[in-house]
Scaffold this motif. Structure first.
Motif, PDB file in Angstrom:
ATOM      1  N   PHE A 151      39.560  42.558  42.359  1.00  0.00           N
ATOM      2  CA  PHE A 151      38.889  42.936  41.104  1.00  0.00           C
ATOM      3  C   PHE A 151      39.362  42.094  39.929  1.00  0.00           C
ATOM      4  CE2 PHE A 151      39.022  47.055  43.523  1.00  0.00           C
ATOM      5  CZ  PHE A 151      37.701  46.972  43.936  1.00  0.00           C
ATOM      6  N   VAL A 152      40.371  41.242  40.150  1.00  0.00           N
ATOM      7  CA  VAL A 152      40.922  40.438  39.060  1.00  0.00           C
ATOM      8  C   VAL A 152      40.586  38.965  39.323  1.00  0.00           C
ATOM      9  CG1 VAL A 152      42.995  39.894  37.727  1.00  0.00           C
ATOM     10  CG2 VAL A 152      42.820  42.068  38.951  1.00  0.00           C
ATOM     11  N   PRO A 153      39.581  38.461  38.665  1.00  0.00           N
ATOM     12  CA  PRO A 153      39.209  37.064  38.885  1.00  0.00           C
ATOM     13  C   PRO A 153      40.347  36.137  38.446  1.00  0.00           C
ATOM     14  CG  PRO A 153      37.563  38.226  37.560  1.00  0.00           C
ATOM     15  CD  PRO A 153      38.748  39.098  37.650  1.00  0.00           C
ATOM     16  N   SER A 154      40.620  35.103  39.214  1.00  0.00           N
ATOM     17  CA  SER A 154      41.714  34.203  38.854  1.00  0.00           C
ATOM     18  C   SER A 154      41.245  33.184  37.824  1.00  0.00           C
ATOM     19  CB  SER A 154      42.225  33.492  40.116  1.00  0.00           C
ATOM     20  OG  SER A 154      41.135  32.852  40.744  1.00  0.00           O
ATOM     21  N   GLY A 155      42.213  32.662  37.036  1.00  0.00           N
ATOM     22  CA  GLY A 155      41.909  31.615  36.065  1.00  0.00           C
ATOM     23  C   GLY A 155      41.117  32.114  34.874  1.00  0.00           C
ATOM     24  N   VAL A 156      41.281  33.394  34.543  1.00  0.00           N
ATOM     25  CA  VAL A 156      40.547  33.956  33.397  1.00  0.00           C
ATOM     26  C   VAL A 156      41.586  34.449  32.389  1.00  0.00           C
ATOM     27  CG1 VAL A 156      39.014  35.806  32.659  1.00  0.00           C
ATOM     28  CG2 VAL A 156      38.595  34.622  34.822  1.00  0.00           C
ATOM     29  N   PRO A 157      41.401  34.171  31.114  1.00  0.00           N
ATOM     30  CA  PRO A 157      42.363  34.656  30.110  1.00  0.00           C
ATOM     31  C   PRO A 157      42.491  36.186  30.120  1.00  0.00           C
ATOM     32  CG  PRO A 157      40.571  33.377  29.097  1.00  0.00           C
ATOM     33  CD  PRO A 157      40.344  33.355  30.550  1.00  0.00           C
ATOM     34  N   ALA A 158      43.682  36.675  29.759  1.00  0.00           N
ATOM     35  CA  ALA A 158      44.009  38.103  29.885  1.00  0.00           C
ATOM     36  C   ALA A 158      43.030  38.991  29.105  1.00  0.00           C
ATOM     37  CB  ALA A 158      45.437  38.353  29.415  1.00  0.00           C
ATOM     38  N   TYR A 159      42.642  38.542  27.930  1.00  0.00           N
ATOM     39  CA  TYR A 159      41.771  39.418  27.126  1.00  0.00           C
ATOM     40  C   TYR A 159      40.381  39.568  27.744  1.00  0.00           C
ATOM     41  CZ  TYR A 159      40.179  34.888  25.341  1.00  0.00           C
ATOM     42  OH  TYR A 159      39.690  33.617  25.254  1.00  0.00           O
ATOM     43  N   MET A 160      39.998  38.567  28.541  1.00  0.00           N
ATOM     44  CA  MET A 160      38.702  38.672  29.223  1.00  0.00           C
ATOM     45  C   MET A 160      38.742  39.679  30.367  1.00  0.00           C
ATOM     46  SD  MET A 160      36.271  36.909  27.940  1.00  0.00           S
ATOM     47  CE  MET A 160      35.067  36.522  29.204  1.00  0.00           C
ATOM     48  N   LEU A 161      39.949  39.858  30.919  1.00  0.00           N
ATOM     49  CA  LEU A 161      40.082  40.761  32.065  1.00  0.00           C
ATOM     50  C   LEU A 161      39.678  42.180  31.707  1.00  0.00           C
ATOM     51  CD1 LEU A 161      43.359  39.534  33.797  1.00  0.00           C
ATOM     52  CD2 LEU A 161      40.991  39.223  34.537  1.00  0.00           C
ATOM     53  N   VAL A 162      39.940  42.545  30.443  1.00  0.00           N
ATOM     54  CA  VAL A 162      39.570  43.890  29.991  1.00  0.00           C
ATOM     55  C   VAL A 162      38.080  44.140  30.269  1.00  0.00           C
ATOM     56  CG1 VAL A 162      39.505  45.429  28.001  1.00  0.00           C
ATOM     57  CG2 VAL A 162      41.325  43.728  28.203  1.00  0.00           C
ATOM     58  N   LEU A 163      37.319  43.089  30.088  1.00  0.00           N
ATOM     59  CA  LEU A 163      35.876  43.209  30.297  1.00  0.00           C
ATOM     60  C   LEU A 163      35.508  42.985  31.773  1.00  0.00           C
ATOM     61  CD1 LEU A 163      33.275  43.603  28.650  1.00  0.00           C
ATOM     62  CD2 LEU A 163      33.114  41.107  28.523  1.00  0.00           C
ATOM     63  N   LEU A 164      36.188  41.974  32.387  1.00  0.00           N
ATOM     64  CA  LEU A 164      35.762  41.530  33.719  1.00  0.00           C
ATOM     65  C   LEU A 164      36.157  42.489  34.837  1.00  0.00           C
ATOM     66  CD1 LEU A 164      36.226  37.667  33.561  1.00  0.00           C
ATOM     67  CD2 LEU A 164      34.106  38.960  33.772  1.00  0.00           C
ATOM     68  N   VAL A 165      37.348  43.096  34.713  1.00  0.00           N
ATOM     69  CA  VAL A 165      37.795  43.969  35.794  1.00  0.00           C
ATOM     70  C   VAL A 165      36.839  45.147  35.992  1.00  0.00           C
ATOM     71  CG1 VAL A 165      39.623  45.555  36.515  1.00  0.00           C
ATOM     72  CG2 VAL A 165      40.211  43.261  35.731  1.00  0.00           C
ATOM     73  N   PRO A 166      36.422  45.843  34.947  1.00  0.00           N
ATOM     74  CA  PRO A 166      35.436  46.917  35.174  1.00  0.00           C
ATOM     75  C   PRO A 166      34.144  46.402  35.786  1.00  0.00           C
ATOM     76  CG  PRO A 166      36.388  47.100  32.985  1.00  0.00           C
ATOM     77  CD  PRO A 166      36.871  45.805  33.528  1.00  0.00           C
ATOM     78  N   ILE A 167      33.723  45.214  35.359  1.00  0.00           N
ATOM     79  CA  ILE A 167      32.484  44.663  35.926  1.00  0.00           C
ATOM     80  C   ILE A 167      32.647  44.413  37.419  1.00  0.00           C
ATOM     81  CG2 ILE A 167      30.997  42.607  35.949  1.00  0.00           C
ATOM     82  CD1 ILE A 167      31.337  42.459  32.936  1.00  0.00           C
ATOM     83  N   GLU A 168      33.810  43.838  37.790  1.00  0.00           N
ATOM     84  CA  GLU A 168      34.074  43.577  39.206  1.00  0.00           C
ATOM     85  C   GLU A 168      34.088  44.872  40.002  1.00  0.00           C
ATOM     86  OE1 GLU A 168      34.438  40.876  40.988  1.00  0.00           O
ATOM     87  OE2 GLU A 168      34.235  39.410  39.368  1.00  0.00           O
ATOM     88  N   ILE A 169      34.729  45.900  39.402  1.00  0.00           N
ATOM     89  CA  ILE A 169      34.817  47.185  40.117  1.00  0.00           C
ATOM     90  C   ILE A 169      33.420  47.769  40.313  1.00  0.00           C
ATOM     91  CG2 ILE A 169      35.620  49.570  39.934  1.00  0.00           C
ATOM     92  CD1 ILE A 169      38.133  48.463  38.568  1.00  0.00           C
ATOM     93  N   ILE A 170      32.634  47.718  39.259  1.00  0.00           N
ATOM     94  CA  ILE A 170      31.269  48.270  39.364  1.00  0.00           C
ATOM     95  C   ILE A 170      30.474  47.488  40.405  1.00  0.00           C
ATOM     96  CG2 ILE A 170      29.075  48.528  38.145  1.00  0.00           C
ATOM     97  CD1 ILE A 170      30.790  49.108  35.620  1.00  0.00           C
ATOM     98  N   SER A 171      30.606  46.146  40.349  1.00  0.00           N
ATOM     99  CA  SER A 171      29.814  45.353  41.294  1.00  0.00           C
ATOM    100  C   SER A 171      30.255  45.633  42.725  1.00  0.00           C
ATOM    101  CB  SER A 171      29.914  43.862  40.960  1.00  0.00           C
ATOM    102  OG  SER A 171      31.054  43.300  41.546  1.00  0.00           O
ATOM    103  N   TYR A 172      31.566  45.908  42.891  1.00  0.00           N
ATOM    104  CA  TYR A 172      32.041  46.222  44.237  1.00  0.00           C
ATOM    105  C   TYR A 172      31.434  47.519  44.738  1.00  0.00           C
ATOM    106  CZ  TYR A 172      35.265  46.706  48.167  1.00  0.00           C
ATOM    107  OH  TYR A 172      35.799  46.823  49.422  1.00  0.00           O
ATOM    108  N   PHE A 173      31.402  48.522  43.854  1.00  0.00           N
ATOM    109  CA  PHE A 173      30.932  49.833  44.312  1.00  0.00           C
ATOM    110  C   PHE A 173      29.415  49.931  44.368  1.00  0.00           C
ATOM    111  CE2 PHE A 173      35.308  50.895  43.534  1.00  0.00           C
ATOM    112  CZ  PHE A 173      35.578  51.723  44.599  1.00  0.00           C
ATOM    113  N   THR A 174      28.712  48.969  43.763  1.00  0.00           N
ATOM    114  CA  THR A 174      27.250  49.002  43.898  1.00  0.00           C
ATOM    115  C   THR A 174      26.792  48.272  45.157  1.00  0.00           C
ATOM    116  OG1 THR A 174      27.161  47.100  42.441  1.00  0.00           O
ATOM    117  CG2 THR A 174      26.661  49.246  41.464  1.00  0.00           C
ATOM    118  N   ARG A 175      27.745  47.659  45.864  1.00  0.00           N
ATOM    119  CA  ARG A 175      27.365  46.944  47.088  1.00  0.00           C
ATOM    120  C   ARG A 175      26.569  47.801  48.065  1.00  0.00           C
ATOM    121  NH1 ARG A 175      32.653  43.436  48.921  1.00  0.00           N
ATOM    122  NH2 ARG A 175      32.373  41.712  47.481  1.00  0.00           N
TER     123      ARG A 175
END
Lengths: 160, 260
Positions: free
Chosen positions: B161-185
């Motif tokens: 759920f944690v994309p590599s090579g992304v600045p920390a402040y972006m993770l706040v946004l990206l991690v929830p998106i990754e989690i949602i995309s995982y669970f919508t599979r």
């Protein structure tokens, strides 16, 4: 929309689990090992056959090389035999020719000797006859009989 | 089940009475063949169950008959092509680490392919046109991939759920998106298949009704359309089975190899 009829859900899930599970067992236990085994068997069979073909090809090449070398050997031997035979025949021929020549020259020499002897004998007889004739002729001409020594000398002088 | 059936009875009655009605959803109705009730649970053997059994029977016939010769028969060639097709797809995506899941992916592909294809037979029932069936299959895939991921990587699987090579402040946004995309599979996986099947069959039914409705004079146009649509539907039937299998392999690859 029949898809949203929840009363059918349990039955569908139940039968899906049974049928999908059964198919999984059939696929995993029976079908895939059989199909994979057949593919694997074919692959190894083809590899074996290719190996065998490679081996046969090498054998054939070796046989060809053997054949060619033995052919060359036979050819050389035949050539040698021909050469030897030729030399032998030539030598025999040469010997026969020499022998015949020797025989011939011996015969020629003999014949020549015989001719010479006959000639001498004939000359001797001719000398006697000429002496007699000459004595008679001289007697008739001169009335005087010449001595045999003078006659002989004169005949020999003429005949040489 | 009861109310739906009643509605369709009414439609049939209207038709019988001389009125013309199109009921494209009638083909999806599930009716009991052998009622089974265990402890108050309705586990009846329905037309859907019947077609599931037919799928398994045909799949077993296809996979087990046909011999296993060195020089294959046509039947055997077809089996081996299917085998190599799925095996090749898995090798391309997953590498050799996924050999253990080959039977599962193969079963999924064969089951969905046969369900879709048999659905093209007139008067048959399309098992995969029901969201609960596709969702159940997708859920199995999802749960399997998740379990495999945690077994393989432990808590490290959460790094997915944690994309590599992304600045920390972006993770706040990206991690929830990754989690949602995982669970919508499982949603996307199941809805894609179900919607394709249902839409295609509904459309065929509508055009079929037009053919009947317009009769011998005007029915030729929708008939031509149906021929073309049937060809397209056969393609879709294969493609959706393939897509389902490929996505399963991709999810398994995420779980096993974790390069995101």
């Amino acid at each position: 929309m029949p898809q949203l009829d929840f009363s059918t859900y349990l039955s569908q899930i139940f039968w899906l689990a049974i049928t999908f599970g059964a198919l999984y067992l059939i696929v995993a236990r029976m079908a895939l090992p059989a199909i994979g085994g057949a593919i694997e068997h074919r692959r190894s069979r083809i590899a074996d056959d290719l190996d065998a073909a490679e081996r046969f090809k090498r054998d054939a090449e070796k046989a060809l090389a053997d054949y060619e070398s033995s052919l060359a050997e036979s050819r050389a031997r035949a050539q040698k035999l021909v050469q030897e035979q030729k030399e032998k025949v030539t030598a025999e021929l040469e010997a026969a020719r020499a022998r015949t020549e020797a025989e011939l020259s011996a015969k020629i020499a003999e014949a020549e000797a015989r001719v010479r002897a006959s000639k001498e004998e004939a000359l001797k007889e001719l000398g006697g006859a000429i002496g007699g004739l000459t004595g008679e002729i001289v007697t008739r001409l001169t009335g005087e009989e010449p001595s045999p020594e003078r006659l002989k000398k004169a005949v020999e002088k003429v005949l040489g | 089940m009861a109310s739906e059936a009643a509605a369709h009875k009414a439609a049939e009655a209207a038709e019988a009475a001389g009125g013309f009605s199109i009921d494209p959803m009638h083909q999806f109705v599930i009716h009991r063949i052998i009622p089974v009730k265990i402890g108050g649970l309705d586990l009846s053997f329905t037309n859907s169950s019947l077609w599931m059994v037919i799928i398994v029977a045909l799949a077993a016939l296809f996979l087990l008959a046909g011999g296993r010769r060195v020089v294959p028969t046509r039947w055997q060639s077809l089996k081996e092509m299917t085998y190599e097709f799925i095996a090749g797809t898995m090798r391309d995506i997953l590498g050799d680490s996924g050999r253990a899941f080959f039977p599962f992916v193969f079963t999924l592909f064969i089951f969905i392919l046969l369900a879709n294809m048999l659905g093209m037979v007139p008067y048959s029932f399309t098992v995969t046109s029901h969201i609960i069936v596709t969702f159940a299959l997708a859920l199995v895939v999802f749960v399997l991939a998740t379990i495999v991921g945690f077994i393989k990587h432990g808590a490290g699987y959460l790094k997915l759920f944690v994309p590599s090579g992304v600045p920390a402040y972006m993770l706040v946004l990206l991690v929830p998106i990754e989690i949602i995309s995982y669970f919508t599979r499982p949603m996307s996986l199941s809805v894609r298949l179900f919607a394709n099947m249902m839409a295609g069959h509904t459309m065929l039914k509508v055009f079929g009704a037009f053919v009947v409705g317009l009769g011998i004079i005007g029915g030729w146009a929708p008939l031509a359309m149906m021929v073309a649509l049937s060809g397209l539907e056969v393609l879709v039937a294969f493609l959706q089975a393939y897509v389902f299998a490929v996505l399963t392999v991709i999810y398994l690859n995420d779980a096993i190899n974790m390069h995101h």
